[in-house]
Scaffold this motif. Sequence first.
Motif, PDB file in Angstrom:
ATOM      1  N   VAL A 172     -20.717   3.332 -28.539  1.00  0.00           N
ATOM      2  CA  VAL A 172     -21.677   3.912 -27.592  1.00  0.00           C
ATOM      3  C   VAL A 172     -23.068   3.421 -27.990  1.00  0.00           C
ATOM      4  O   VAL A 172     -23.444   3.524 -29.160  1.00  0.00           O
ATOM      5  CB  VAL A 172     -21.653   5.462 -27.629  1.00  0.00           C
ATOM      6  N   ARG A 173     -23.800   2.894 -27.029  1.00  0.00           N
ATOM      7  CA  ARG A 173     -25.174   2.456 -27.292  1.00  0.00           C
ATOM      8  C   ARG A 173     -26.063   2.916 -26.137  1.00  0.00           C
ATOM      9  O   ARG A 173     -25.573   3.159 -25.030  1.00  0.00           O
ATOM     10  CB  ARG A 173     -25.243   0.929 -27.443  1.00  0.00           C
ATOM     11  N   SER A 174     -27.351   3.030 -26.403  1.00  0.00           N
ATOM     12  CA  SER A 174     -28.272   3.502 -25.374  1.00  0.00           C
ATOM     13  C   SER A 174     -29.441   2.528 -25.226  1.00  0.00           C
ATOM     14  O   SER A 174     -29.927   1.977 -26.219  1.00  0.00           O
ATOM     15  CB  SER A 174     -28.795   4.899 -25.744  1.00  0.00           C
ATOM     16  N   TRP A 175     -29.894   2.360 -24.000  1.00  0.00           N
ATOM     17  CA  TRP A 175     -30.893   1.340 -23.669  1.00  0.00           C
ATOM     18  C   TRP A 175     -31.928   1.905 -22.713  1.00  0.00           C
ATOM     19  O   TRP A 175     -31.635   2.796 -21.923  1.00  0.00           O
ATOM     20  CB  TRP A 175     -30.192   0.141 -22.996  1.00  0.00           C
ATOM     21  N   ARG A 176     -33.130   1.333 -22.799  1.00  0.00           N
ATOM     22  CA  ARG A 176     -34.188   1.755 -21.876  1.00  0.00           C
ATOM     23  C   ARG A 176     -35.036   0.551 -21.479  1.00  0.00           C
ATOM     24  O   ARG A 176     -35.337  -0.291 -22.319  1.00  0.00           O
ATOM     25  CB  ARG A 176     -35.083   2.806 -22.545  1.00  0.00           C
ATOM     26  N   LEU A 177     -35.422   0.483 -20.223  1.00  0.00           N
ATOM     27  CA  LEU A 177     -36.254  -0.639 -19.751  1.00  0.00           C
ATOM     28  C   LEU A 177     -37.633  -0.582 -20.389  1.00  0.00           C
ATOM     29  O   LEU A 177     -38.228   0.489 -20.487  1.00  0.00           O
ATOM     30  CB  LEU A 177     -36.459  -0.564 -18.233  1.00  0.00           C
ATOM     31  N   LEU A 216     -34.322  21.511 -17.303  1.00  0.00           N
ATOM     32  CA  LEU A 216     -33.945  20.408 -18.188  1.00  0.00           C
ATOM     33  C   LEU A 216     -34.659  19.145 -17.735  1.00  0.00           C
ATOM     34  O   LEU A 216     -35.048  19.030 -16.574  1.00  0.00           O
ATOM     35  CB  LEU A 216     -32.431  20.173 -18.109  1.00  0.00           C
ATOM     36  N   ASP A 217     -34.804  18.214 -18.643  1.00  0.00           N
ATOM     37  CA  ASP A 217     -35.291  16.894 -18.253  1.00  0.00           C
ATOM     38  C   ASP A 217     -34.089  16.039 -17.869  1.00  0.00           C
ATOM     39  O   ASP A 217     -33.072  16.021 -18.576  1.00  0.00           O
ATOM     40  CB  ASP A 217     -36.031  16.231 -19.427  1.00  0.00           C
ATOM     41  N   PHE A 218     -34.206  15.357 -16.767  1.00  0.00           N
ATOM     42  CA  PHE A 218     -33.170  14.423 -16.314  1.00  0.00           C
ATOM     43  C   PHE A 218     -33.431  13.127 -17.097  1.00  0.00           C
ATOM     44  O   PHE A 218     -34.422  12.446 -16.865  1.00  0.00           O
ATOM     45  CB  PHE A 218     -33.348  14.229 -14.811  1.00  0.00           C
ATOM     46  N   LEU A 219     -32.561  12.827 -18.043  1.00  0.00           N
ATOM     47  CA  LEU A 219     -32.873  11.762 -18.993  1.00  0.00           C
ATOM     48  C   LEU A 219     -32.241  10.418 -18.675  1.00  0.00           C
ATOM     49  O   LEU A 219     -32.750   9.386 -19.106  1.00  0.00           O
ATOM     50  CB  LEU A 219     -32.450  12.180 -20.403  1.00  0.00           C
ATOM     51  N   GLY A 220     -31.105  10.434 -17.979  1.00  0.00           N
ATOM     52  CA  GLY A 220     -30.521   9.124 -17.736  1.00  0.00           C
ATOM     53  C   GLY A 220     -29.125   9.123 -17.174  1.00  0.00           C
ATOM     54  O   GLY A 220     -28.624  10.132 -16.680  1.00  0.00           O
ATOM     55  N   ILE A 221     -28.526   7.948 -17.299  1.00  0.00           N
ATOM     56  CA  ILE A 221     -27.246   7.641 -16.659  1.00  0.00           C
ATOM     57  C   ILE A 221     -26.327   7.040 -17.709  1.00  0.00           C
ATOM     58  O   ILE A 221     -26.781   6.232 -18.533  1.00  0.00           O
ATOM     59  CB  ILE A 221     -27.495   6.628 -15.530  1.00  0.00           C
ATOM     60  N   SER A 274     -32.831   6.570 -19.711  1.00  0.00           N
ATOM     61  CA  SER A 274     -32.006   5.957 -20.746  1.00  0.00           C
ATOM     62  C   SER A 274     -30.669   5.606 -20.105  1.00  0.00           C
ATOM     63  O   SER A 274     -30.159   6.359 -19.260  1.00  0.00           O
ATOM     64  CB  SER A 274     -31.753   6.945 -21.890  1.00  0.00           C
ATOM     65  N   TYR A 275     -30.127   4.478 -20.491  1.00  0.00           N
ATOM     66  CA  TYR A 275     -28.822   4.044 -19.990  1.00  0.00           C
ATOM     67  C   TYR A 275     -27.845   4.000 -21.161  1.00  0.00           C
ATOM     68  O   TYR A 275     -27.957   3.127 -22.026  1.00  0.00           O
ATOM     69  CB  TYR A 275     -28.925   2.672 -19.312  1.00  0.00           C
ATOM     70  N   ILE A 276     -26.936   4.962 -21.180  1.00  0.00           N
ATOM     71  CA  ILE A 276     -25.910   4.986 -22.226  1.00  0.00           C
ATOM     72  C   ILE A 276     -24.707   4.188 -21.717  1.00  0.00           C
ATOM     73  O   ILE A 276     -24.244   4.404 -20.589  1.00  0.00           O
ATOM     74  CB  ILE A 276     -25.498   6.433 -22.559  1.00  0.00           C
ATOM     75  N   ILE A 277     -24.242   3.277 -22.544  1.00  0.00           N
ATOM     76  CA  ILE A 277     -23.072   2.466 -22.179  1.00  0.00           C
ATOM     77  C   ILE A 277     -21.985   2.676 -23.236  1.00  0.00           C
ATOM     78  O   ILE A 277     -22.259   2.639 -24.440  1.00  0.00           O
ATOM     79  CB  ILE A 277     -23.426   0.971 -22.069  1.00  0.00           C
ATOM     80  N   VAL A 278     -20.766   2.922 -22.766  1.00  0.00           N
ATOM     81  CA  VAL A 278     -19.618   3.105 -23.652  1.00  0.00           C
ATOM     82  C   VAL A 278     -18.708   1.895 -23.499  1.00  0.00           C
ATOM     83  O   VAL A 278     -18.281   1.570 -22.380  1.00  0.00           O
ATOM     84  CB  VAL A 278     -18.787   4.353 -23.264  1.00  0.00           C
ATOM     85  N   SER A 279     -18.417   1.265 -24.605  1.00  0.00           N
ATOM     86  CA  SER A 279     -17.456   0.160 -24.580  1.00  0.00           C
ATOM     87  C   SER A 279     -16.057   0.748 -24.788  1.00  0.00           C
ATOM     88  O   SER A 279     -15.843   1.553 -25.699  1.00  0.00           O
ATOM     89  CB  SER A 279     -17.800  -0.810 -25.706  1.00  0.00           C
ATOM     90  N   VAL A 280     -15.131   0.369 -23.903  1.00  0.00           N
ATOM     91  CA  VAL A 280     -13.761   0.890 -23.990  1.00  0.00           C
ATOM     92  C   VAL A 280     -12.805  -0.288 -24.176  1.00  0.00           C
ATOM     93  O   VAL A 280     -12.803  -1.223 -23.378  1.00  0.00           O
ATOM     94  CB  VAL A 280     -13.374   1.674 -22.705  1.00  0.00           C
ATOM     95  N   THR A 281     -12.040  -0.233 -25.253  1.00  0.00           N
ATOM     96  CA  THR A 281     -11.074  -1.300 -25.538  1.00  0.00           C
ATOM     97  C   THR A 281      -9.678  -0.708 -25.621  1.00  0.00           C
ATOM     98  O   THR A 281      -9.459   0.246 -26.378  1.00  0.00           O
ATOM     99  CB  THR A 281     -11.424  -1.983 -26.883  1.00  0.00           C
ATOM    100  N   GLY A 282      -8.767  -1.236 -24.811  1.00  0.00           N
ATOM    101  CA  GLY A 282      -7.394  -0.737 -24.819  1.00  0.00           C
ATOM    102  C   GLY A 282      -7.311   0.754 -24.521  1.00  0.00           C
ATOM    103  O   GLY A 282      -6.417   1.443 -25.014  1.00  0.00           O
ATOM    104  N   GLY A 283      -8.253   1.260 -23.731  1.00  0.00           N
ATOM    105  CA  GLY A 283      -8.226   2.674 -23.356  1.00  0.00           C
ATOM    106  C   GLY A 283      -8.923   3.598 -24.337  1.00  0.00           C
ATOM    107  O   GLY A 283      -8.975   4.816 -24.116  1.00  0.00           O
ATOM    108  N   LYS A 284      -9.477   3.050 -25.413  1.00  0.00           N
ATOM    109  CA  LYS A 284     -10.186   3.884 -26.387  1.00  0.00           C
ATOM    110  C   LYS A 284     -11.680   3.557 -26.394  1.00  0.00           C
ATOM    111  O   LYS A 284     -12.065   2.380 -26.396  1.00  0.00           O
ATOM    112  CB  LYS A 284      -9.645   3.636 -27.810  1.00  0.00           C
ATOM    113  N   SER A 285     -12.490   4.599 -26.413  1.00  0.00           N
ATOM    114  CA  SER A 285     -13.939   4.396 -26.519  1.00  0.00           C
ATOM    115  C   SER A 285     -14.262   3.931 -27.929  1.00  0.00           C
ATOM    116  O   SER A 285     -13.955   4.635 -28.900  1.00  0.00           O
ATOM    117  CB  SER A 285     -14.681   5.711 -26.250  1.00  0.00           C
TER     118      SER A 285
END
Lengths: 91, 146
Positions: free
Chosen positions: B120-125, B77-82, B106-117
């Motif tokens: 989800v957005r993904s970013w790359r330098l 597999l390709d190691f794609l990100g965190i 790639s950096y995937i970030i999950v925003s969690v509000t009040g315990g709920k996701s």
Amino acid sequence: MAKIYIPTPLRKFTNQNRELITGQQTLEGAIAQLVEEYPDIKKNLLDENGEIRSYIKVYIGDEEVDPRKNGAIKVDEKTEISIVPAIAGGL
Amino acid sequence: MMKIKLAKQALDEIRSHAEEDYPNECCGFFFGSEKNFRKMTHIKRVKNIQSENRKRRFRIDPDEYRRAERFADQHELDFLGIYHSHPEHPAIPSEHDRSVALPFFSYIIVSVTGGKSVRVRSWRLNESQQFDEEELEELPEIEKVS
């Protein structure tokens, strides 16, 4: 001939090569050869003083070594050197 | 805009992880393939070893990182990100995220509000060491995740 294992995010600077085989006899020499062969890796590997960046860890086998203190450590054909980025982040 | 496709099961697993670790930040690795675009098929949860302030910071044991590289090699597999979560904050990389980010991943970030996701957005330098957002597409089919 020591082997340096290059982590995925730095392979874009090594023509996607996963490892470098080096005849150097010290850790310092092995890292210097890596930078010489793949100059584009330098800014992600070394800081402005030429030292390994603080968020890059270096392992020999399964043991972490500090290249700033252990640069003169001997390496040979059985030595596997791994470059390991420390992963962190947050708000 | 660069594109990353996410297998539904893997994406659901990331969302669940973010909710389970709330109010702390969760973190993990993801893997897949890369040809014309990135495709995430596998994730690996990782412990946040930050000793303090896990609500705002995460840190991953370097040994876990080494295991992730081996996992990718062994499974071809390709190691794609965190991925990581931002509890009560938007899914946008912080200056701290940027300062310690690596190229290629790639950096995937999950925003969690009040315990709920909630997002989800993904970013790359990019070459200027700034984050560009990746277009994110959820794949409807179920893929095997191990």
